[in-house]
Design an enzyme around this catalytic site. Sequence first.
Site, PDB file in Angstrom:
ATOM      1  N   LYS A  18      11.963  -5.583  10.175  1.00 20.71           N
ATOM      2  CA  LYS A  18      13.255  -5.008   9.524  1.00 20.71           C
ATOM      3  C   LYS A  18      12.640  -3.344   9.081  1.00 20.71           C
ATOM      4  O   LYS A  18      12.083  -3.320   7.850  1.00 20.71           O
ATOM      5  CB  LYS A  18      13.623  -5.884   8.493  1.00 20.71           C
ATOM      6  CG  LYS A  18      15.112  -5.537   7.750  1.00 20.71           C
ATOM      7  CD  LYS A  18      15.429  -4.332   7.748  1.00 20.71           C
ATOM      8  CE  LYS A  18      15.557  -3.869   6.285  1.00 20.71           C
ATOM      9  NZ  LYS A  18      15.880  -2.570   5.931  1.00 20.71           N
ATOM     10  N   GLU A  38       2.085  -5.178   0.068  1.00 18.98           N
ATOM     11  CA  GLU A  38       1.617  -3.841  -0.243  1.00 18.98           C
ATOM     12  C   GLU A  38       2.504  -2.954  -0.888  1.00 18.98           C
ATOM     13  O   GLU A  38       3.574  -2.697  -0.355  1.00 18.98           O
ATOM     14  CB  GLU A  38       1.233  -3.225   1.307  1.00 18.98           C
ATOM     15  CG  GLU A  38       0.274  -3.862   2.152  1.00 18.98           C
ATOM     16  CD  GLU A  38      -1.226  -3.845   1.692  1.00 18.98           C
ATOM     17  OE1 GLU A  38      -1.531  -3.076   0.544  1.00 18.98           O
ATOM     18  OE2 GLU A  38      -2.207  -4.739   2.074  1.00 18.98           O
ATOM     19  N   LEU A  39       2.011  -2.713  -2.094  1.00 22.98           N
ATOM     20  CA  LEU A  39       3.054  -2.164  -3.056  1.00 22.98           C
ATOM     21  C   LEU A  39       2.590  -0.742  -3.728  1.00 22.98           C
ATOM     22  O   LEU A  39       2.199  -0.070  -2.968  1.00 22.98           O
ATOM     23  CB  LEU A  39       3.484  -2.915  -4.221  1.00 22.98           C
ATOM     24  CG  LEU A  39       3.837  -4.442  -3.862  1.00 22.98           C
ATOM     25  CD1 LEU A  39       3.951  -5.630  -5.025  1.00 22.98           C
ATOM     26  CD2 LEU A  39       5.023  -4.659  -2.795  1.00 22.98           C
ATOM     27  N   ASN A  74       7.950   5.694   4.736  1.00 21.94           N
ATOM     28  CA  ASN A  74       7.003   6.882   4.627  1.00 21.94           C
ATOM     29  C   ASN A  74       6.130   6.906   5.835  1.00 21.94           C
ATOM     30  O   ASN A  74       5.723   8.180   6.320  1.00 21.94           O
ATOM     31  CB  ASN A  74       6.321   6.809   3.323  1.00 21.94           C
ATOM     32  CG  ASN A  74       5.442   5.667   3.160  1.00 21.94           C
ATOM     33  OD1 ASN A  74       5.806   4.670   3.661  1.00 21.94           O
ATOM     34  ND2 ASN A  74       4.441   5.657   2.414  1.00 21.94           N
ATOM     35  N   CYS A  83       1.689   5.964  -0.618  1.00 20.62           N
ATOM     36  CA  CYS A  83       1.525   4.810  -1.477  1.00 20.62           C
ATOM     37  C   CYS A  83       0.023   5.116  -1.999  1.00 20.62           C
ATOM     38  O   CYS A  83      -0.007   4.816  -3.461  1.00 20.62           O
ATOM     39  CB  CYS A  83       1.314   3.359  -0.876  1.00 20.62           C
ATOM     40  SG  CYS A  83       0.277   3.416   0.477  1.00 20.62           S
TER      41      CYS A  83
HETATM   42  P1  NAD Z   1      11.683  -0.465  -0.840  1.00 21.59           P
HETATM   43  O1  NAD Z   1      10.867  -1.314  -1.686  1.00 21.59           O
HETATM   44  O2  NAD Z   1      12.783   0.484  -1.279  1.00 21.59           O
HETATM   45  O3  NAD Z   1      12.049  -0.730   0.403  1.00 21.59           O
HETATM   46  C1  NAD Z   1      11.054  -1.247   1.545  1.00 21.59           C
HETATM   47  C2  NAD Z   1      11.781  -2.289   2.710  1.00 21.59           C
HETATM   48  O4  NAD Z   1      12.357  -3.147   1.849  1.00 21.59           O
HETATM   49  C3  NAD Z   1      12.907  -1.395   3.085  1.00 21.59           C
HETATM   50  O5  NAD Z   1      13.132  -1.860   4.379  1.00 21.59           O
HETATM   51  C4  NAD Z   1      14.201  -2.230   2.479  1.00 21.59           C
HETATM   52  O6  NAD Z   1      15.257  -2.332   3.111  1.00 21.59           O
HETATM   53  C5  NAD Z   1      13.630  -3.610   2.158  1.00 21.59           C
HETATM   54  N1  NAD Z   1      14.195  -4.193   1.197  1.00 21.59           N
HETATM   55  C6  NAD Z   1      14.941  -3.727  -0.021  1.00 21.59           C
HETATM   56  N2  NAD Z   1      15.570  -4.551  -0.924  1.00 21.59           N
HETATM   57  C7  NAD Z   1      14.982  -5.752  -0.201  1.00 21.59           C
HETATM   58  C8  NAD Z   1      15.083  -7.294  -0.682  1.00 21.59           C
HETATM   59  N3  NAD Z   1      15.602  -7.375  -1.973  1.00 21.59           N
HETATM   60  N4  NAD Z   1      14.386  -8.073   0.072  1.00 21.59           N
HETATM   61  C9  NAD Z   1      13.807  -7.676   0.975  1.00 21.59           C
HETATM   62  N5  NAD Z   1      13.893  -6.501   1.687  1.00 21.59           N
HETATM   63  C10 NAD Z   1      14.296  -5.498   0.951  1.00 21.59           C
HETATM   64  O7  NAD Z   1      10.348   0.810  -0.686  1.00 21.59           O
HETATM   65  P2  NAD Z   1      10.602   2.358   0.105  1.00 21.59           P
HETATM   66  O8  NAD Z   1      11.351   3.124  -0.895  1.00 21.59           O
HETATM   67  O9  NAD Z   1      11.099   1.970   1.492  1.00 21.59           O
HETATM   68  O10 NAD Z   1       9.087   2.593   0.451  1.00 21.59           O
HETATM   69  C11 NAD Z   1       8.495   3.233  -0.839  1.00 21.59           C
HETATM   70  C12 NAD Z   1       7.299   2.500  -1.661  1.00 21.59           C
HETATM   71  O11 NAD Z   1       6.643   1.697  -0.618  1.00 21.59           O
HETATM   72  C13 NAD Z   1       6.524   3.027  -2.506  1.00 21.59           C
HETATM   73  O12 NAD Z   1       6.567   2.390  -3.817  1.00 21.59           O
HETATM   74  C14 NAD Z   1       5.045   3.018  -2.014  1.00 21.59           C
HETATM   75  O13 NAD Z   1       4.331   3.183  -2.796  1.00 21.59           O
HETATM   76  C15 NAD Z   1       5.433   1.710  -1.177  1.00 21.59           C
HETATM   77  N6  NAD Z   1       4.487   1.857  -0.183  1.00 21.59           N
HETATM   78  C16 NAD Z   1       3.213   0.901  -0.329  1.00 21.59           C
HETATM   79  C17 NAD Z   1       2.314   0.846   0.785  1.00 21.59           C
HETATM   80  C18 NAD Z   1       0.960   0.167   0.659  1.00 21.59           C
HETATM   81  O14 NAD Z   1       0.482   0.026   1.661  1.00 21.59           O
HETATM   82  N7  NAD Z   1       0.447  -0.360  -0.764  1.00 21.59           N
HETATM   83  C19 NAD Z   1       2.368   1.876   1.815  1.00 21.59           C
HETATM   84  C20 NAD Z   1       3.628   2.600   2.057  1.00 21.59           C
HETATM   85  C21 NAD Z   1       4.459   2.635   0.915  1.00 21.59           C
END
Ligand code: NAD
Length: 508
Positions: A192, A266-267, A169, A300
């Site tokens: 990554k 950060e989730l 995002n 997020c």
């Molecule tokens: P995602 O969890 O699907 O993917 C995030 C990253 O993790 C990607 O690079 C992906 O390839 C990698 N990934 C996937 N599976 C993995 C694994 N098993 N081990 C290690 N890495 C892996 O998230 P997304 O859909 O890309 O992003 C949206 C989410 O991110 C939303 O839930 C949003 O709230 C959260 N987000 C949080 C913040 C924050 O600061 N708290 C900021 C932005 C987005």
Amino acid sequence: MTDLMHEPALTNPYDGLARYQLYIDGCWVDAKAGNTFTSTNPTTGHVWAEVAEGQAEDIDAAVTAARRAYENGWRDASAAERAAALRRLGDVLARPEVIERLAVHELLDTGKVIRETIGLARAFSTWCYYYAGVAENLRGSTIPVPMEHTFTYTVPGPMGVVAAITPWNSPILLMLWKLCPALAAGNTIVIKPSEVAPVSTLEFAKVIEQAGLPRGVVNVVSGQRDAGAALASHPGVDKVAFTGSTDTGKSVMRAAAENLTRVSLELGGKSPNIIFDDADLELAVNGIISGSFAAGGQMCTAGSRVLVQDSIYDAVLDRLVERVRAIKIGDPFDWASEMGALTWGKQFEAVLGRIETAQSEGARLVIGGGRPEMALNPDGFHIAPTVFADVSSSMEIAREEIFGPVAGLLRFKTEEEAISIANDTPYGLASAVWTTNLGRTHRMVRAIRAGTVWVNCYRRVSYAAPFGGVKASGLGHENGVEVMREYTEEKTVWIDTNREGRDAFKLA
Ligand code: NAD
């Protein structure tokens, strides 16, 4: 404030596909298996870029390069040298042509409008400059221990190789939140980016080259989820900094546990945006707009649970609908456009699904609810800004992260009820309170369980202020000087200062 009259006219610079390799050890290389994958332009729904698909063996090469760069010099670089490198990086990021290039790539990759991507790109350099200063001020402390002839102090040192795993995002900004403190502390890094929007981070690697950072200090490996998993579980990684969904965050933590690798997470979030009847309604409605519809709601921190006090509920709803009707969805390169497309097809379908469920659960659709009517590319991932009224806390729309332009209005009568609804979520990332009552402000700040509380504002962040979630929204902080604890290892040093050289602890 963006001055639309004086902004440059920007366009897609590519006739054909943009192509990217991996950036490892200061070189652009193909993935070892030779695989590639594509990125889709959300505005058109068509593929615009092809990038190398890194896998476990490429991750391993990048971690090895980062380790070498760490041991062969970066770890021992002085604070002044690390700060100078961050300032050079900031200087490149501050060049207008670099800002425009990164903004255009992020627009093509994420579907955000140029106003938004250029606004972000103009801030990138400030993170580098801030952490250059932090690098120069990293210091330990002297500790007055209760023993004679003993001088005790702490020294912060680097950890080693940091893994940064980022979402789609806001790819560059969220990556910089990790890269800047990592380099300031003397760590090297392997990044990554998300498979959904990997290009702007690869384009950013060119900035690393231009800034003349030593090879191997920063590496970028694009790839699918398996590449992220390989990085999180790599025994050569000393710290994983992850931003993404809560479920993936748990997988990352499990993988890191195997090697006892440090993690920060950060989730997701489901943030309450609470409006009391003593609030300035104009400001509060602005806050709903920016909290729910900026970046197409793909934040997020989205304030998608809008809690409105009973007595002003209808007035807020009316004003909100009026404002939402005026939001301009359009060509992302048009400076007047305020909202673009969702970043990818799966997200587009997911948001439409949430809208459908909200209706079937009895929420009242007031505006929006599907594709916008205006003439946009029929294959683009656009969803009209959507408002639901009569939402209750048990509905999916009030419980699950939507990550799209959807606001749901809930009703409350008393402060206690507002607090109870606000905290009725597994998440705890952000929140906002709109009130002119000082006592209530303090009570709400104390009662809401979230990492951020905005009062009479929304969506403010800075390099200088810590940001992080509690409960299912994460672990640890980013930004501020506080984050340095997450990128350093502190050593405690004990020196015997006894002139005779006797051991102060000798019993006889
Ligand atoms: P995602 O969890 O699907 O993917 C995030 C990253 O993790 C990607 O690079 C992906 O390839 C990698 N990934 C996937 N599976 C993995 C694994 N098993 N081990 C290690 N890495 C892996 O998230 P997304 O859909 O890309 O992003 C949206 C989410 O991110 C939303 O839930 C949003 O709230 C959260 N987000 C949080 C913040 C924050 O600061 N708290 C900021 C932005 C987005």
